[in-house]
Design an enzyme around this catalytic site. Structure first.
Site, short mmCIF file in Angstrom:
data_model
loop_
_atom_site.label_atom_id
_atom_site.label_comp_id
_atom_site.label_asym_id
_atom_site.label_seq_id
_atom_site.Cartn_x
_atom_site.Cartn_y
_atom_site.Cartn_z
N ASP A 1 50.87 20.51 10.31
CA ASP A 1 49.91 20.78 11.39
C ASP A 1 48.47 20.44 10.98
OD1 ASP A 1 52.16 21.91 12.48
OD2 ASP A 1 51.17 23.74 13.18
N ALA B 1 44.24 23.43 13.95
CA ALA B 1 43.03 22.74 14.43
C ALA B 1 41.80 23.60 14.15
CB ALA B 1 43.16 22.44 15.92
N GLY C 1 49.65 23.84 17.56
CA GLY C 1 48.80 23.70 16.38
C GLY C 1 47.38 24.23 16.54
O1 PMV Z 1 54.65 26.22 16.24
P1 PMV Z 1 53.69 25.76 15.19
O2 PMV Z 1 52.53 25.01 15.73
O3 PMV Z 1 53.26 26.87 14.33
O4 PMV Z 1 54.49 24.68 14.35
C1 PMV Z 1 54.85 24.86 13.03
C2 PMV Z 1 55.83 23.80 12.56
C3 PMV Z 1 56.89 24.36 11.60
O5 PMV Z 1 57.64 23.25 11.13
C4 PMV Z 1 57.82 25.32 12.32
C5 PMV Z 1 56.25 25.08 10.43
C6 PMV Z 1 55.56 24.17 9.40
O6 PMV Z 1 54.72 24.68 8.67
O7 PMV Z 1 55.90 22.98 9.31
#
Ligand code: PMV
Length: 318
Positions: free
Chosen positions: A150, A109, A105
């Site tokens: 996030d 952040a 995230g």
């Molecule tokens: O990997 P990250 O930090 O970009 O996590 C995103 C989480 C997802 O579920 C894959 C996308 C979202 O927007 O919820």
């Protein structure tokens, strides 16, 4: 417009997802928690001829079209569109403890801390909803159509149940929780992985819809296991969540191997966190074994760490 008194500094934590990532984009519940790693964004007036963004590695101008700091630029530009261009140039300094594109995230952040900082620099005191809306501009520029989980984690801190429809509902913790976080070292694009999952959904709609319901079920169970402090059950739910993530194609041979290796140790469960395809893995260690497990993992994965669940989300640093 009020002149900013000087430097404005805001910081926000990264996150891990315990259940429901990817499926949350399609409407399921998910559970996310803040981590002990933050991004700090400072904005101050500069005598320079143009407003600029700097980190320890890169530099760019706020109104230039190179692809550096795209989330930060889109937050800054929308804030200026909404609240007016300042009469002075400014410098945005970013200090991040979170590796980029690691599933932890970092962009959310950064977007949340930048949103609060630029609004305050422009003399606005935003509601939390307005911070989320502004930060969403940054997230959209890197993730396309994010669920919003996030940015909620970075804003709120703590641990919460989330869906696009019902938003975030904090989960009370009655027992300290610690997670091992292992960055695989492989950065990847959330946008690409979300589109890969879309393809899986189109190909196998019935199976996908079943897994969507399973993701909601697992997330609700995770919320109960967290508030009951039932670590063995929480770990087993994480293992189940990993099976679904693997089926939709976001695990990789290397991540499977890493998870297998962690599961040999004293842990209750382990899974990918975030979009997968690389990025990070989390594990729930037996509390008394957490430190020794970390030492073993550090031998191969240098940026691993143990995190608690900080209750503080976005905060001012001055
Ligand atoms: O990997 P990250 O930090 O970009 O996590 C995103 C989480 C997802 O579920 C894959 C996308 C979202 O927007 O919820």
């Amino acid at each position: 417009m009020k002149l900013p008194s000087g430097r404005v500094i805001a910081s926000a934590p990264g996150k891990i997802i315990l259940a429901g990532e990817h499926f949350v984009v399609h409407g399921s519940y998910a559970v996310a928690a803040a981590i002990d790693r933050r991004v700090r964004v400072s904005i101050s007036k500069t005598p320079g001829h143009e407003s600029e963004i700097v980190s320890n590695k890169h530099r760019s101008l706020v109104f230039s079209d190179d692809n550096r700091f795209s989330a930060v630029k889109s937050v800054l530009r929308s804030a200026i569109d909404q609240y007016g261009k300042p009469r002075w140039n400014f410098k945005v300094e970013i200090h991040s403890e979170i590796p980029p594109n690691s599933g932890l995230g970092s962009s959310a952040a950064t977007s949340v801390a930048t949103s609060a900082a630029i609004a305050s620099f422009l003399g606005k005191n935003l509601s939390t909803d307005d911070v989320l809306k502004l930060a969403a501009q940054g997230e959209r520029s890197v993730h396309g159509n994010p669920s919003g989980i996030d940015t909620e984690a970075s804003l709120l801190g703590g641990i919460f149940l989330f869906s696009k429809k019902s938003g975030a509902k904090p989960i009370p913790i009655n027992r300290a929780l610690q997670f091992l976080v292992v960055f695989s070292g492989k950065a990847r694009s959330t946008l690409d992985l979300i589109s890969k999952v879309n393809q899986t959904r189109e190909r196998f709609p019935a199976s996908f819809d079943n897994l969507l319901q399973t993701a909601s079920f697992l997330s609700l169970e995770v919320a109960d296991a967290v508030s009951d402090g039932d670590l063995p059950y929480l770990g087993s739910l994480m293992n189940l969540a990993q099976l679904s993530l693997s089926w939709i194609g976001v695990s990789t041979g290397d991540l499977d191997e890493l998870i297998e290796m962690i599961l040999v140790g004293d842990v209750f469960g382990a899974k990918i966190t975030g979009a997968g395809g690389g990025g990070s893995v989390i594990a729930l260690p037996k509390p008394e074994k957490a430190e020794s497990l970390l030492q073993q993992i550090l031998a191969r994965y240098k940026s691993s760490f143990i995190t608690s669940i900080p209750q503080e989300g976005l905060r001012w640093e001055n």
